[in-house]
Design a protein around this motif. Structure first.
Motif, short mmCIF file in Angstrom:
data_model
loop_
_atom_site.label_atom_id
_atom_site.label_comp_id
_atom_site.label_asym_id
_atom_site.label_seq_id
_atom_site.Cartn_x
_atom_site.Cartn_y
_atom_site.Cartn_z
N PRO A 42 7.68 1.47 1.66
CA PRO A 42 6.63 0.52 2.04
C PRO A 42 6.82 -0.06 3.43
O PRO A 42 7.93 -0.12 3.95
CB PRO A 42 6.75 -0.58 0.98
CG PRO A 42 8.20 -0.56 0.61
CD PRO A 42 8.62 0.89 0.66
N MET A 43 5.71 -0.46 4.01
CA MET A 43 5.70 -1.20 5.27
C MET A 43 5.27 -2.63 4.93
O MET A 43 4.10 -2.89 4.63
CB MET A 43 4.76 -0.54 6.27
CG MET A 43 4.94 -1.00 7.70
SD MET A 43 3.92 -0.04 8.87
CE MET A 43 4.70 1.56 8.80
N LEU A 44 6.22 -3.56 4.95
CA LEU A 44 5.97 -4.93 4.53
C LEU A 44 5.65 -5.81 5.73
O LEU A 44 6.47 -5.92 6.66
CB LEU A 44 7.19 -5.49 3.79
CG LEU A 44 7.70 -4.65 2.61
CD1 LEU A 44 8.97 -5.25 2.04
CD2 LEU A 44 6.62 -4.55 1.54
N ASP A 45 4.47 -6.39 5.72
CA ASP A 45 4.03 -7.25 6.83
C ASP A 45 4.17 -6.55 8.18
O ASP A 45 4.60 -7.14 9.17
CB ASP A 45 4.82 -8.56 6.84
CG ASP A 45 4.55 -9.40 5.60
OD1 ASP A 45 3.42 -9.32 5.08
OD2 ASP A 45 5.47 -10.13 5.15
N GLY A 46 3.84 -5.28 8.20
CA GLY A 46 3.82 -4.53 9.45
C GLY A 46 5.15 -3.93 9.87
O GLY A 46 5.23 -3.31 10.94
N ARG A 106 1.06 0.18 2.36
CA ARG A 106 1.02 -1.20 2.84
C ARG A 106 1.53 -2.13 1.76
O ARG A 106 1.02 -2.15 0.63
CB ARG A 106 -0.41 -1.57 3.22
CG ARG A 106 -0.57 -3.00 3.74
CD ARG A 106 -2.03 -3.35 3.89
NE ARG A 106 -2.72 -2.38 4.71
CZ ARG A 106 -4.04 -2.18 4.68
NH1 ARG A 106 -4.78 -2.88 3.82
NH2 ARG A 106 -4.60 -1.28 5.47
N ASN A 107 2.57 -2.90 2.12
CA ASN A 107 3.20 -3.85 1.19
C ASN A 107 3.57 -3.13 -0.11
O ASN A 107 4.26 -2.11 -0.07
CB ASN A 107 2.29 -5.05 0.96
CG ASN A 107 2.05 -5.80 2.27
OD1 ASN A 107 2.93 -5.89 3.12
ND2 ASN A 107 0.83 -6.34 2.42
N PHE A 108 3.09 -3.61 -1.25
CA PHE A 108 3.46 -2.98 -2.51
C PHE A 108 2.27 -2.25 -3.14
O PHE A 108 2.28 -1.94 -4.34
CB PHE A 108 3.99 -4.04 -3.49
CG PHE A 108 5.24 -4.72 -3.00
CD1 PHE A 108 6.45 -4.06 -3.06
CD2 PHE A 108 5.19 -5.99 -2.45
CE1 PHE A 108 7.61 -4.67 -2.59
CE2 PHE A 108 6.34 -6.61 -1.99
CZ PHE A 108 7.55 -5.94 -2.05
N SER A 109 1.27 -1.94 -2.32
CA SER A 109 0.11 -1.21 -2.81
C SER A 109 0.27 0.27 -2.52
O SER A 109 1.29 0.71 -2.00
CB SER A 109 -1.16 -1.75 -2.14
OG SER A 109 -1.18 -1.38 -0.77
#
Length: 390
Positions: free
Chosen positions: A186-190, A234-237
């Motif tokens: 994931p990419m968390l908050d960019g 994106r994030n946890f999606s």
């Protein structure tokens, strides 16, 4: 001297004999190439990878199986996410590429997705080169992008071709080429895990080098962008997001390290007659074959090479200081064995004028003084000068 075609045929025949009769070659992917470039002094890995030997099966046959790799769940999740990103002719992927890399260009209004199917890796490589050439020739039309889904690229590695398959390559309206890496972390908050991003950048740098070789054969070589597109959830999606990752440093390091690799035919020429790495052979014969190829072990190999546990055991048996890490090895100069380091520290061997030997002896003196102070009941009265012990 035989012509290049004859030499290439002879080398392929020799590498096939090293794999064993009827043993198919294991493809050398970008992840393995990046790991190989990180340790260019290891002739063992260069030969086995160049010959297409299955190192996982070989390690198991030697009694030192590898314990790393992606789980089946991670592979399934990654494949599902990649399919989602490339759905509808790659519309979402091209939108991400436009937003992250080329916002000044016209947004994608149409996309060409050429068919890259062909017989064998050589055929797919030729078909990919043709599709890239056609897309570059058609450049200049605003809003027209080209997406190559799983193209096949070839990169010369120590005199032997390695066939590589990036997730995608995008051709921009101005004719420039971009490598696309699709990952399931994931990419968390960019932002994403720096270690995972670094591994993806090193892998993508190999693809960039291979693309540059394709570009060099065109009359007017197009520009291969050194900022790749990293696509992650994106994030946890499961929704995709993307970021541009500059791989110029990784590309330069990989190119330099690959250039340092000893050519495979030179390594193969020094092997005993009848050397074979077929996993079905007796363990004693396989061990002798593996040990006939020089290796350069370091602790970093444990995360990247299937033979790392076997090489570590042999390195420990030989008392090699490389077992302790490259940084320690660099500090010890010509002292290549642990036994030599201890002998130098005791003053039994070594040139006192050698800085590495002098540092070990000084460290041994300080250690002896510290222990003497502790035995005398005054552990606080230690020397102020501190020198790392070997």
């Amino acid at each position: 001297m035989p012509p290049p075609r004859t030499r290439g045929t002879a080398l392929r025949h020799q590498l096939a004999e090293l794999r064993g009769p009827d043993v198919p070659a294991k493809a050398l992917d970008a992840r393995a190439l990046a790991a190989l470039a990180a340790n260019p002094g290891c002739g063992r890995r260069a030969l086995l990878d160049g010959a297409g030997v299955d190192k996982t099966a070989l390690a198991s046959a030697l009694g030192s199986p590898a314990v790393f790799g992606q789980s089946q769940f991670a592979l399934t999740r990654g494949n599902a996410f990649e399919a989602k990103v490339k759905a509808d002719g790659g519309a979402e992927l091209l939108r991400l590429a436009h937003a992250a890399l080329d916002a000044s260009a016209e947004p994608p209004v149409s996309a060409a997705v050429p068919d890259l199917t062909a017989a064998g890796p050589e055929g797919r490589t030729a078909r990919t080169a043709l599709a890239l050439r056609e897309a570059y020739t058609a450049r200049g039309t605003p809003g027209t992008w080209t997406l190559l889904d799983h193209p096949m690229l070839a990169l010369d590695v120590a005199g032997s071709p390695a066939f590589l398959e990036p997730d995608a390559v995008v051709v921009h309206p101005d004719g420039t080429w971009t490598v696309v890496e699709i990952k399931s972390f994931p990419m968390l908050d960019g932002s994403a895990d720096p270690a995972k991003v670094g591994a993806a950048a090193r892998q993508a740098a190999v693809y960039v080098l291979a693309l540059e070789q394709v570009a060099a054969h065109l009359p007017v070589p197009p520009r291969v962008r050194h900022s790749i597109l990293l696509v992650c959830p994106r994030n946890f999606s499961n929704l995709p997001t993307a970021s541009a990752v500059d791989v110029r440093k990784q590309r330069a390091v990989t190119a330099r390290q690959l250039a340092r690799l000893t050519r495979i035919e030179e390594i193969a020429a020094g092997l005993p007659e009848g050397t074979c790495f077929a996993p079905g052979l007796p363990a004693e014969q396989l061990t002798a074959a593996v040990e006939s190829v020089p290796a350069t072990y370091s602790p970093e190999c444990l995360a990247t090479c299937e033979l790392a546990f076997h090489c570590r055991a042999r390195s420990r048996e030989a008392g090699a200081v490389t077992t302790l890490g490259r940084s320690i090895r660099a500090e010890l100069g010509g002292l290549s064995r642990v036994e030599d380091v201890l002998a130098a520290a005791r003053g039994e061997e070594g040139d006192p004028g050698d800085p590495a030997v002098a540092a070990r002896r000084r460290a041994a003196e300080l250690r002896a003084e510290a222990l003497a102070g502790a035995v005398a009941g005054d552990p606080v009265n230690l020397p102020r000068e501190v020198t790392p012990c070997p």
